[in-house]
Structures are given as C-alpha cells and as structure tokens.
Design a protein around this motif. Structure first.
Motif, PDB file in Angstrom:
ATOM      1  N   THR A 120       0.811  -1.213   0.000  1.00  0.00           N
ATOM      2  CA  THR A 120       0.000   0.000   0.000  1.00  0.00           C
ATOM      3  C   THR A 120       0.841   1.258   0.000  1.00  0.00           C
ATOM      4  O   THR A 120       0.595   2.177  -0.792  1.00  0.00           O
ATOM      5  N   GLU A 121       1.844   1.345   0.877  1.00  0.00           N
ATOM      6  CA  GLU A 121       2.590   2.586   1.034  1.00  0.00           C
ATOM      7  C   GLU A 121       3.333   2.966  -0.237  1.00  0.00           C
ATOM      8  O   GLU A 121       3.345   4.126  -0.636  1.00  0.00           O
ATOM      9  N   ALA A 122       3.979   1.993  -0.878  1.00  0.00           N
ATOM     10  CA  ALA A 122       4.683   2.292  -2.123  1.00  0.00           C
ATOM     11  C   ALA A 122       3.703   2.764  -3.189  1.00  0.00           C
ATOM     12  O   ALA A 122       3.973   3.704  -3.951  1.00  0.00           O
ATOM     13  N   PHE A 123       2.534   2.132  -3.234  1.00  0.00           N
ATOM     14  CA  PHE A 123       1.522   2.528  -4.210  1.00  0.00           C
ATOM     15  C   PHE A 123       1.007   3.933  -3.920  1.00  0.00           C
ATOM     16  O   PHE A 123       0.821   4.737  -4.837  1.00  0.00           O
ATOM     17  N   LEU A 124       0.772   4.246  -2.650  1.00  0.00           N
ATOM     18  CA  LEU A 124       0.256   5.568  -2.284  1.00  0.00           C
ATOM     19  C   LEU A 124       1.205   6.668  -2.730  1.00  0.00           C
ATOM     20  O   LEU A 124       0.777   7.728  -3.194  1.00  0.00           O
ATOM     21  N   ARG A 125       2.494   6.411  -2.587  1.00  0.00           N
ATOM     22  CA  ARG A 125       3.467   7.421  -2.998  1.00  0.00           C
ATOM     23  C   ARG A 125       3.427   7.634  -4.515  1.00  0.00           C
ATOM     24  O   ARG A 125       3.472   8.772  -4.987  1.00  0.00           O
ATOM     25  N   PRO A 154       1.825  -0.711   7.461  1.00  0.00           N
ATOM     26  CA  PRO A 154       2.227   0.119   6.314  1.00  0.00           C
ATOM     27  C   PRO A 154       3.486   0.939   6.596  1.00  0.00           C
ATOM     28  O   PRO A 154       4.304   1.135   5.699  1.00  0.00           O
ATOM     29  N   ASP A 155       3.660   1.415   7.824  1.00  0.00           N
ATOM     30  CA  ASP A 155       4.841   2.221   8.144  1.00  0.00           C
ATOM     31  C   ASP A 155       6.121   1.404   8.007  1.00  0.00           C
ATOM     32  O   ASP A 155       7.135   1.903   7.492  1.00  0.00           O
ATOM     33  N   LYS A 156       6.090   0.154   8.483  1.00  0.00           N
ATOM     34  CA  LYS A 156       7.275  -0.696   8.355  1.00  0.00           C
ATOM     35  C   LYS A 156       7.569  -1.001   6.886  1.00  0.00           C
ATOM     36  O   LYS A 156       8.734  -1.052   6.470  1.00  0.00           O
ATOM     37  N   ALA A 157       6.514  -1.211   6.100  1.00  0.00           N
ATOM     38  CA  ALA A 157       6.712  -1.456   4.676  1.00  0.00           C
ATOM     39  C   ALA A 157       7.320  -0.235   4.002  1.00  0.00           C
ATOM     40  O   ALA A 157       8.227  -0.348   3.168  1.00  0.00           O
ATOM     41  N   ALA A 158       6.841   0.948   4.361  1.00  0.00           N
ATOM     42  CA  ALA A 158       7.365   2.186   3.777  1.00  0.00           C
ATOM     43  C   ALA A 158       8.833   2.377   4.144  1.00  0.00           C
ATOM     44  O   ALA A 158       9.639   2.813   3.309  1.00  0.00           O
ATOM     45  N   GLU A 159       9.201   2.058   5.389  1.00  0.00           N
ATOM     46  CA  GLU A 159      10.596   2.203   5.808  1.00  0.00           C
ATOM     47  C   GLU A 159      11.483   1.214   5.058  1.00  0.00           C
ATOM     48  O   GLU A 159      12.615   1.558   4.660  1.00  0.00           O
ATOM     49  N   PHE A 160      11.010  -0.002   4.834  1.00  0.00           N
ATOM     50  CA  PHE A 160      11.776  -0.966   4.050  1.00  0.00           C
ATOM     51  C   PHE A 160      12.007  -0.441   2.634  1.00  0.00           C
ATOM     52  O   PHE A 160      13.133  -0.497   2.109  1.00  0.00           O
ATOM     53  N   THR A 196       7.538 -10.823  -3.897  1.00  0.00           N
ATOM     54  CA  THR A 196       7.376 -11.247  -5.288  1.00  0.00           C
ATOM     55  C   THR A 196       6.619 -10.247  -6.133  1.00  0.00           C
ATOM     56  O   THR A 196       6.534 -10.407  -7.345  1.00  0.00           O
ATOM     57  N   LYS A 197       6.053  -9.220  -5.524  1.00  0.00           N
ATOM     58  CA  LYS A 197       5.179  -8.353  -6.302  1.00  0.00           C
ATOM     59  C   LYS A 197       5.301  -6.897  -5.869  1.00  0.00           C
ATOM     60  O   LYS A 197       5.583  -6.587  -4.723  1.00  0.00           O
ATOM     61  N   GLY A 198       5.111  -6.017  -6.834  1.00  0.00           N
ATOM     62  CA  GLY A 198       4.908  -4.604  -6.528  1.00  0.00           C
ATOM     63  C   GLY A 198       6.129  -3.758  -6.287  1.00  0.00           C
ATOM     64  O   GLY A 198       6.068  -2.544  -6.434  1.00  0.00           O
ATOM     65  N   PHE A 199       7.272  -4.356  -5.915  1.00  0.00           N
ATOM     66  CA  PHE A 199       8.439  -3.546  -5.567  1.00  0.00           C
ATOM     67  C   PHE A 199       9.316  -3.303  -6.793  1.00  0.00           C
ATOM     68  O   PHE A 199       9.506  -4.186  -7.626  1.00  0.00           O
ATOM     69  N   HIS A 200       9.877  -2.095  -6.853  1.00  0.00           N
ATOM     70  CA  HIS A 200      10.705  -1.689  -7.996  1.00  0.00           C
ATOM     71  C   HIS A 200      11.999  -1.092  -7.453  1.00  0.00           C
ATOM     72  O   HIS A 200      12.026   0.036  -6.978  1.00  0.00           O
TER      73      HIS A 200
END
Length: 721
Positions: free
Chosen positions: A250-255, A513-519, A538-542
């Motif tokens: 979610t966090e990466a997508f929101l940005r 979501p905060d931990k995901a955003a920090e990663f 496996t998904k969503g990260f670039h």
C-alpha cells in the motif's frame, strides 16, 4: 412505504416485516433500527418480492424505531449482495454485514479532540518530555496516537497538556480528504503503454461494463498505464477502486499515486483505526471519496458513483477469502462492474488460468504490454540442479549462488533471495528422543522464530517460548532446527558476506504500512545489500539496483497436493524473477531445484510462459478442473472429533446422485485439526454446465446438526488443507 421487509445482519433470524411509522421515510436500501423483543437491531430495507418470507398481517407489525443517517444502499449493491450470497452459498446477512463494516460510520456527525504542540515549555524538563516534544513537532492526533509516535506513556503527554505545552483542537471526524487532480503530473508513456492506455480510457468514457485483462510483463509499467483510465474517471467525477493483494504494497503505491495525482487516495484495510474507517466509509457512501485503494474487503463498500475497478496483481491467491463468506474478490469485482455498468481491469504479469481462458473465449478483452518500460531487458534465468551442485553441509545456498551474491556486493548492487517459508526453521525436534514440537490447536508443527525467540503456529497464531529442555525426555540443550526458513537463510548470508546489510522481509517484519514504507525507503536509498523474503517480495516492488534474484527452493510450492500447485509456483517464481534488472543494469535469476525436469521448472528456465500455460490448460481440461470444470468443497468441523466424524458420515450417507457432479469424501482434512476444531472434507467436481450451488443447497439445507458442528461450503476453493 407503510410496511418494510428487513434483512438483518444475523443469519439465524428470518426476514422480518415492520410497520413504517407516519412521518418516517424509508426506501429499499435504507438502513434502519428495528425492535426485536426487548432490544434493538440494525437491518436494511429490501424489496419484498426479492426477499421471500412469511408475510405478517399489518395489524401485527411493530413500528420501526429510526432510520440510520447514511445514504440508502444502491440497487446495484443490493443485487451484488444477492449474487454473492447465491453464488458462494452464504447467508445474505453475512454479505450485507461486510457492506456495513464500520459501526461508527452509522452514527451521525461526530467530532474528536486532538492535540498539538502550543509552543510553550514545561515547568520542569525531563528526558521523556524532551523526547516527546522533539518527536511531536508538526504532529496533531489523539493522546493515544501521539504517545505511540513519541514512544512515551499517555501520562507523560497528559502532564504536558496540564501545563499548556500540548493544546487541544476540536476536529470533525468526517473532515474532507485532499482532492486528487487528474492532470497534476501527466506521465511520459511509451508507444505501447499509450496505445493500451487509450483503449482503457475509452472503456471508462463509454460507461459500460467491460472486463479487461491487462497482461503485462514485470516492469512493463502496468501501474502507470492504468493510472490513465483512473484519471479519466476522475475527470468524469466517477469513483475508482483499486484492489491490492497485500497491505505491505500500500505505502509504495500511495506514494506513486500522490506523485501522479497530487494527493493520496483513501485507504481501506483491516489495520485502520475505527475513526479512520468511519471517515473513509462515510466519504465513500456520499461520493466525496474519489479513489479508494484497499484490500479485498473494500470491494463491498457502498460507493455512490463507481466508474472503474482495478484489481492489481489479479492472479494473487490472497484475493480469495478462506473463512466467513468465502468469496474471490477478483470474480466479485467483475460482477460488481456488471451490475454498476463500468469497466473492470484485471492487471497481472502472470494471470490466473481462469482469466486467460475467459479472454481466449472472448468474455474478457485482453490488452498486452509485452516489453519492459524504458528499454530494460528481462533477466537471464538459469537453473541450479541441487542434485549435482550441493550446498556445503549445514548450508542451503549452492556455491554458485553464493559466488554471485558476493559479486553483486562487490559491485554495489542489490540481491534478493526468495524462500516462501517464514521463521528460522519449519520443524524443531529433540536430537535425543525425536520429540517434535506440534501446535496444541492444529495438525501442524511449530515454526521456530529465532529473531523473536518463539515457536509459532502459522495457522492459528499459537506461540510459546522454546524450552530449556526437551518436554518429553528432559534432555537439556538438545533441540535441533530442521530445514530452512528465511531467518536461517539470512544467517547464512551473514556468514558468507559478513559486511552485507541484510533485510528479512515477511508478513512478520512488514506487518504495518509504516514498516513497509521504511523498508522501501531503505532499499531505494541502497541501505540494504541483500533482501531475504517470502512471497511478500514477489510483487509490486521496484528497485533499480537489484540485479540478482536467487530462488532458494523452487520445488517447495509443488509439495502438498495443491491442485493449483504448478500454476502457483510458476506465478510466484516468475513474479520474484521480475524484480531483477528493472533499471539500466541487466538482471540474473538463479533457481535452485532438485527437479529441473519438472514442466513448470523447465518453462521458468526457458522463459516460455505460453508453453507452460498451454500444458497446464490441457492438464486441467483432461481433469475437468477449473476453468473447464467446477470445484466446490464442504468442510465439516467440531471441537469434538466424534461429533465431526458422525456429521460428515451423515452428510455422506445422504449425498445425491447427480449426473455431471462427482462427490468425493468424506475424508479427514489434510489439516485435520485447525484452531481447536476437528475437520472433515468433501470435494465436489462438476461440469461447467452443472448447477452446483443448487445441488449443494438441496442436499445440505434439510439436514440438522448439533450446535457444535459447523458445515461450510467453499465454491471455487483455493485452499485444500
């Protein structure tokens, strides 16, 4: 209306009729408060002809108490509730309860008191007060929320309130959200992307039902492409729903969304606070919410003017709910688009076989993005045959994979190791007597989590501390970890590359979501050298600097009798392989396997997706499996094993003999004990033309069971445990 038929949220209650008092206005879809005995219940007014029940004479009707100050549920949403309940053999009340999932939203306008720094200073400064004032600069929230941010107790902050250092601010809980602007930052699309985006925009502007499969390789820019129809819907003042399979995405997508549209979308998932859920629900129901990004439950929210649904990573198993109403959000999204008459975009690099077959038959429209954006190349894929190149004793990474990890570290590039197994080891046993640690509630071994010093069941959540001695033979210092989890792989990487900065990425470590955003921030800032993760990665990260992906055990997903095992393995490995080489540097994927001759492994090595899907399609066709046949499961459970077995045998004794429908079972479930309940299963296999739901209802509805027995139906099951 002078009388109303009410659908309640209690499956044990029949439909109920009430009198509408003079002066009260209700219509189908109105949410009302009704008397039931000495208490009050909530319900939804329904069309009487669509909700059969025994009619009560007008003279015996009790009057409704009140209407709830929310917009009535739209006819299209009521039809979706009916369809979902019918298709998945679930009570309508249970489906309707998902629509009204925020109890706080059903109350009228509300305010709350938040606090912020006033600029004053306390009479006496302490270390905790100083830390709180530093961390709360620019923050405004409730005392409890501020305490979490500052990592101090509520009492510390209340002391600052008493001294005027924190000042109260009364805010409207339902305050408006920032507006998204479709033309805020228009992207530069490739010719391929532009052609697909134009077709998607045209589908939105047509305002007609259109199921579309957006099939694009990893790194092709599917998100940027489907942002264009999102922008088109915004220009038309239509609402948009984007479904994501994981909260960690979610966090990466929101940005990315905020960069494109100038404001973040509204978020909906299970981790929201009750006030956030209320605010979002009411904004959605009134039409104020423009774009909602959420987990599968966001699909049932009462949108006022929905114009587009996007299901991202549409192949993901997490879109299937495995308890309660056992629906598949991908398929229900298509039906919502049908009822609301708008397009539904299913985006994936590895579509579900069912979706590809729907496109092949012309029911779905298929749009392709076959190339990576910006000239990036797909990674090279190589197999490591573990029967020939064995890891060193006590290790799980083959020497060639270890060498490539070292080479990436030397070049300042990032690597990713994928193993779909959380924790340190899947099994812990006593080397002296062989005792195995098993969950007391489930037929499952306890998984050792060395980071958090616990043994945990991944099915029911049971946890316990690792003991000093064996519980069976009392031998000290005798516990042995068997097999690898991601924590053990991370330890191995630390031994091989002591200077590497390693991040373990699982649902345990990225659980907010905060931990995901920090990663994501750390990975993009190149503060991480090696990522070790489960299917979450496996998904969503670039990550442009990520050039090596190592699959530690490609055979793991092929174990256990899952009827979709080959497809799921292909999707997971292909998706994680797609994380490599997404920038200017070429990528490489090394797949460790003991079965290089397996068709799915050969297809992955050859990069031949079409060959895999063709072979899998023929195997499914021969077996009469979806999408060429129908599956359904019946799960019988009880806390009493004999009671569960007797109920299953009784169901088996009354099973019908129906042409085109085969019924297998009863048999103990592979997970025979789950969360303290003993389980038996039936598997129903039918032709596409068979009326499976009707047959199941006619078979099971007349049967009565003891109160402790649960009988649940799973249409189109994904889990076979």
């Amino acid at each position: 209306m002078n009388r109303a038929r009410i659908l309640t949220f209690n499956a044990a209650l029949p439909v109920l009729d009430y009198r509408v008092p003079e002066g009260m206005s209700v219509v189908p879809g109105s949410v009302v408060v009704a008397p039931l005995g000495p208490r009050e219940i909530l319900g939804v007014v329904w069309e009487e002809e669509r909700l059969p029940g025994q009619s009560v004479p007008d003279a015996k009707l009790r009057p409704l108490r009140d209407t709830v100050p929310v917009p009535p549920l739209r006819p299209e949403l009521r039809r979706l509730i009916e369809w979902t309940a019918d298709y998945y053999c679930a009570p309508m009340s249970a489906v309707a309860r998902m629509v009204l999932s925020s109890g706080g939203a059903l109350r009228g306008p509300m305010t709350t008191t938040e606090y912020r720094l006033s600029g004053g200073m306390p009479e006496r400064m302490t270390a905790q007060r100083e830390r709180a004032m530093e961390r709360l600069e620019g923050e405004q929230a409730t005392i409890r929320e501020l305490a979490e941010i500052a990592e101090v107790s509520d009492g510390v902050l209340r002391g600052l309130v008493n001294q005027g250092v924190l000042e109260p601010v009364v805010v409207d809980i339902d305050r408006s959200y920032p507006r998204a602007h479709p033309d805020h930052a228009e992207p530069i699309l490739s010719a391929e992307q532009k052609e697909v985006a134009d077709e998607l925009v045209a589908a939105v502007e047509a305002e007609e039902f259109a199921p579309i499969l957006l099939d694009g390789v990893t790194g092709s820019g599917k998100t940027e492409t489907y942002f264009e129809p999102v922008a088109a819907a915004l220009r038309m003042d239509r609402q948009v729903l984007v479904l994501l399979p994981e909260i960690a995405l979610t966090e990466a997508f929101l940005r990315r969304f905020a960069d494109r549209f100038g404001a973040a979308p509204i978020v909906w998932h299970s981790s929201l606070k009750s006030t956030e859920r209320r605010r979002a629900w009411r904004a959605i129901s009134t039409g104020e919410a423009q774009v909602v990004v959420g987990a599968r439950s966001a699909l049932f929210l009462p949108y006022d003017n929905l114009g587009l649904i996007v299901v991202d990573e549409a192949h993901e198993v997490s879109f299937k709910q495995d308890d309660g109403v056992r629906y598949n959000a991908r398929d229900v999204a298509v039906m919502r688009g049908h009822f609301e008459k708008h397009p539904v975009i299913l985006a994936s690099a590895t579509p579900a076989l069912e979706s590809l077959q729907m496109a092949e038959s012309g029911i779905y429209r298929k749009l392709d993005l076959p190339s990576r954006y910006g000239g990036a190349e797909l990674p090279d894929i190589k197999l490591i045959d573990l029967t020939e190149e064995k890891p060193e004793r006590g290790r799980w990474l083959a020497p060639s994979l270890a060498r490539e990890l070292f080479a990436r570290l030397e070049r300042g590039e990032q690597s990713l190791l994928f193993l779909n197994r959380r924790g340190y080891a899947p099994l812990t046993l006593c080397r002296n007597c062989g005792f195995r640690f098993q969950c007391s509630n489930c037929s499952a071994w306890l998984v050792e989590h060395r980071f958090s010093q616990r043994l945990a069941c991944h099915h029911c959540g049971h946890e316990e501390q690792p003991p000093e001695t064996c519980p069976d033979c009392n031998e000290p210092d005798c516990l042995v970890a068997c097999g690898p989890g991601v924590e053990r792989i991370a330890d191995e990487v630390a031994e091989i590359l002591p200077d590497a900065r390693v991040a373990v990425v699982t649902s345990d470590t990225l659980n907010t979501p905060d931990k995901a955003a920090e990663f994501v921030r750390q990975a993009e800032a190149r503060e991480i050298d090696v990522i070790v993760g489960t299917q979450l990665v496996t998904k969503g990260f670039h990550f442009p600097e990520l050039t090596l992906v190592g699959v530690v055990d490609a055979d793991l997903g092929l174990e256990g009798g899952d009827l979709r095992a080959a497809e799921r393995t292909y999707q997971q490995v292909a998706q994680v392989a797609g994380r490599a080489g997404r920038g200017s540097k070429p990528g490489e994927v090394l797949i460790q396997t003991r079965h290089p001759e397996a068709p799915v492994i050969e297809a992955l090595a050859a990069g031949d997706r079409d060959a895999f899907y063709e072979a899998e399609t023929e195997a499914r066709r021969f077996a009469g499996a979806p999408p060429f046949g129908r599956w359904a499961a019946i799960i019988v459970s009880s806390e009493d094993e004999a009671e569960a077995r007797e109920a299953a045998q009784r169901i088996g004794a009354t099973q019908p003999r129906i042409e085109d429908i085969a019924i297998l079972g009863p048999a103990p479930a592979p997970m025979a004990l789950l969360r303290g309940r003993y389980r038996y299963r039936f598997l129903v296999n039918a032709r596409r033309s068979a009326k499976v739901q009707e047959a199941l209802r006619q078979w099971l509805d007349p049967l009565d069971f003891p109160r402790g027995v649960r009988v649940s139906i799973d249409i189109d099951p994904y889990s076979f445990v």
